[in-house]
Design an enzyme around this catalytic site. Sequence first.
Site, PDB file in Angstrom:
ATOM      1  N   GLU A   1      53.939 144.965  18.188  1.00 41.70           N
ATOM      2  CA  GLU A   1      53.659 143.666  17.632  1.00 41.70           C
ATOM      3  C   GLU A   1      53.632 143.838  16.214  1.00 41.70           C
ATOM      4  O   GLU A   1      53.432 144.685  15.303  1.00 41.70           O
ATOM      5  CB  GLU A   1      51.963 143.136  17.865  1.00 41.70           C
ATOM      6  CG  GLU A   1      51.088 143.990  17.839  1.00 41.70           C
ATOM      7  CD  GLU A   1      49.578 143.266  18.258  1.00 41.70           C
ATOM      8  OE1 GLU A   1      49.493 143.416  19.528  1.00 41.70           O
ATOM      9  OE2 GLU A   1      48.813 142.931  17.442  1.00 41.70           O
TER      10      GLU A   1
ATOM     11  N   CYS B   1      53.275 142.352   8.499  1.00 43.90           N
ATOM     12  CA  CYS B   1      52.411 143.610   8.639  1.00 43.90           C
ATOM     13  C   CYS B   1      53.382 144.133   9.939  1.00 43.90           C
ATOM     14  O   CYS B   1      53.542 143.679  10.841  1.00 43.90           O
ATOM     15  CB  CYS B   1      51.204 143.096   9.158  1.00 43.90           C
ATOM     16  SG  CYS B   1      50.037 144.704   9.658  1.00 43.90           S
TER      17      CYS B   1
ATOM     18  N   CYS C   1      48.122 154.351  19.542  1.00 47.54           N
ATOM     19  CA  CYS C   1      47.422 154.935  18.426  1.00 47.54           C
ATOM     20  C   CYS C   1      46.319 155.990  19.266  1.00 47.54           C
ATOM     21  O   CYS C   1      45.822 155.727  20.302  1.00 47.54           O
ATOM     22  CB  CYS C   1      46.632 154.022  17.607  1.00 47.54           C
ATOM     23  SG  CYS C   1      45.713 155.006  16.330  1.00 47.54           S
TER      24      CYS C   1
ATOM     25  N   CYS D   1      39.433 154.603  16.780  1.00 50.39           N
ATOM     26  CA  CYS D   1      38.486 153.843  16.048  1.00 50.39           C
ATOM     27  C   CYS D   1      37.694 152.793  16.941  1.00 50.39           C
ATOM     28  O   CYS D   1      38.319 152.262  17.938  1.00 50.39           O
ATOM     29  CB  CYS D   1      39.057 153.071  14.927  1.00 50.39           C
ATOM     30  SG  CYS D   1      39.776 154.200  13.596  1.00 50.39           S
TER      31      CYS D   1
ATOM     32  N   CYS E   1      38.521 148.764  17.463  1.00 52.68           N
ATOM     33  CA  CYS E   1      39.996 148.562  17.330  1.00 52.68           C
ATOM     34  C   CYS E   1      40.893 148.297  18.760  1.00 52.68           C
ATOM     35  O   CYS E   1      40.460 149.435  19.580  1.00 52.68           O
ATOM     36  CB  CYS E   1      40.926 149.576  16.531  1.00 52.68           C
ATOM     37  SG  CYS E   1      42.687 149.324  16.180  1.00 52.68           S
TER      38      CYS E   1
ATOM     39  N   SER F   1      48.375 151.671   5.135  1.00 49.95           N
ATOM     40  CA  SER F   1      46.890 151.990   5.213  1.00 49.95           C
ATOM     41  C   SER F   1      46.812 152.959   6.265  1.00 49.95           C
ATOM     42  O   SER F   1      47.480 153.116   7.106  1.00 49.95           O
ATOM     43  CB  SER F   1      46.654 150.622   6.250  1.00 49.95           C
ATOM     44  OG  SER F   1      45.238 150.667   6.145  1.00 49.95           O
TER      45      SER F   1
ATOM     46  N   SER G   1      41.184 152.971   5.251  1.00 48.03           N
ATOM     47  CA  SER G   1      40.126 152.479   6.083  1.00 48.03           C
ATOM     48  C   SER G   1      38.831 153.094   5.721  1.00 48.03           C
ATOM     49  O   SER G   1      38.652 154.327   6.536  1.00 48.03           O
ATOM     50  CB  SER G   1      40.728 152.545   7.497  1.00 48.03           C
ATOM     51  OG  SER G   1      41.697 151.654   7.478  1.00 48.03           O
TER      52      SER G   1
ATOM     53  N   HIS H   1      35.345 151.892   5.722  1.00 43.87           N
ATOM     54  CA  HIS H   1      34.144 151.277   6.705  1.00 43.87           C
ATOM     55  C   HIS H   1      33.177 151.983   6.752  1.00 43.87           C
ATOM     56  O   HIS H   1      32.117 151.388   7.500  1.00 43.87           O
ATOM     57  CB  HIS H   1      34.783 151.601   7.953  1.00 43.87           C
ATOM     58  CG  HIS H   1      36.317 151.046   8.290  1.00 43.87           C
ATOM     59  ND1 HIS H   1      36.747 149.617   7.864  1.00 43.87           N
ATOM     60  CD2 HIS H   1      37.378 151.323   9.096  1.00 43.87           C
ATOM     61  CE1 HIS H   1      38.052 149.349   8.233  1.00 43.87           C
ATOM     62  NE2 HIS H   1      38.140 150.427   8.902  1.00 43.87           N
TER      63      HIS H   1
ATOM     64  N   ASN I   1      36.954 141.703  13.870  1.00 39.00           N
ATOM     65  CA  ASN I   1      37.668 140.837  15.010  1.00 39.00           C
ATOM     66  C   ASN I   1      36.911 141.266  16.226  1.00 39.00           C
ATOM     67  O   ASN I   1      37.409 142.556  16.637  1.00 39.00           O
ATOM     68  CB  ASN I   1      38.992 140.889  14.932  1.00 39.00           C
ATOM     69  CG  ASN I   1      39.602 139.840  14.148  1.00 39.00           C
ATOM     70  OD1 ASN I   1      39.452 138.579  14.490  1.00 39.00           O
ATOM     71  ND2 ASN I   1      40.422 139.949  13.305  1.00 39.00           N
TER      72      ASN I   1
ATOM     73  N   CYS J   1      44.458 143.806  15.082  1.00 41.05           N
ATOM     74  CA  CYS J   1      45.392 144.741  15.559  1.00 41.05           C
ATOM     75  C   CYS J   1      45.294 144.975  16.708  1.00 41.05           C
ATOM     76  O   CYS J   1      44.188 145.151  17.502  1.00 41.05           O
ATOM     77  CB  CYS J   1      44.883 146.073  14.593  1.00 41.05           C
ATOM     78  SG  CYS J   1      44.853 146.069  13.189  1.00 41.05           S
TER      79      CYS J   1
END
Length: 349
Positions: A93, A106, A113, A117, A120, A192, A215, A217, A291, A334
């Site tokens: 995406e 983006c 991945c 995390c 995510c 990033s 990142s 956090h 999110n 993401c």
Amino acid sequence: MEPSDIKSMDFDELRAELAALGEKEFRAAQIYEWLHKKLCGSFDEMTNISLALREKCKERFSFCNLLKVDCKESALDGTRKYLFGLADGNVVESVFMRYHHGNSVCISSQVGCRMGCTFCASTLGGLTRNLAPSEMLSQVYEIQKLTGERIHNVVVMGTGEPFDNYDNLIRFLKMISDDRGLNISGRNVTVSTCGIVPRIRQFGGEGLTCNLALSLHAPNDEVRAMLMPVARRYPLAEILAAMDDYYGKTGRRLTFEYSLVDGVNDKAALARELSLLLRGRNCLVNLIPVNPVKERGCRRSRAGNIENFKNILEKNRINVTIRREMGSDIDAACGQLRKSYMDREVGRE
Ligand code: SAH
């Protein structure tokens, strides 16, 4: 011989390939322009190239094209989220956003991945494979063609950890800023990372002018490890030293992303700790209300806590923004669109 991926070749490589086929240098310039400036979709579109050479190219090279599988447009701000199919059937995406300073894309750097995390969606199915440079470039090219609008900024913040696909990333960055291609200046490109120290250091030596975002956090390793398994591998002190080294080499202001998760990393004490940690740096903290991802079970911080967190940083003279939410009505977090697509596909089986 395996056909080689023509869109992943930089100009010098393409020139060498064509020289081996007995072609002159200006042919390489023409073909490179078709691929990376005119953004053509096939060898047949290269009308100033002889039919014979086009046929030779078809035999010798593979041609990366992305297939638009889905596109969702936000009714709120016009953000568009694209799902693209790759030649092997995988999907990635990419997001198109309009800002006052220009259009941004983006892109994803991997299929899936492996960083894990906890908040995510991209990492839920693990890593499938790295993306080739051509597949990263084509996300930008395809969106520029589909929207008919010039892309000014690129952020490598979609699915994947860019520094886990380092060589392809560097090639992508060099080619996207090449004036023989889209010529997007490094200053308008942001990478990033979750904080892979040796790669951050290596990145500083590439002679690029890209922006680097970490990142973060959390302001300490203990809280960070609750959200990011990679924190157990690289301690914050080492990560920040590597980020400072990048700043020293490039002079680019550092960005620290901080996704706020209710009750985990949004407490006032952590905002104070973060202020101390970042004090004296030329940096920007980007607060991202998390999110919520169904499978992840983490909740977004309450509005009052987000505001409070920001105020504490400001009081300590840390530059801070709350990321304006783009496309919150279209699963723009993401990996969410890809995830819902894969769930649908599984449901069909
Ligand atoms: N692997 C890279 C780039 C991809 S993630 C990295 O870690 O930086 C891009 C950013 O979105 C990261 O800061 C990531 O932590 C954040 N992110 C991922 N999922 C999110 C979610 N559900 N809500 C808010 N931020 C999220």
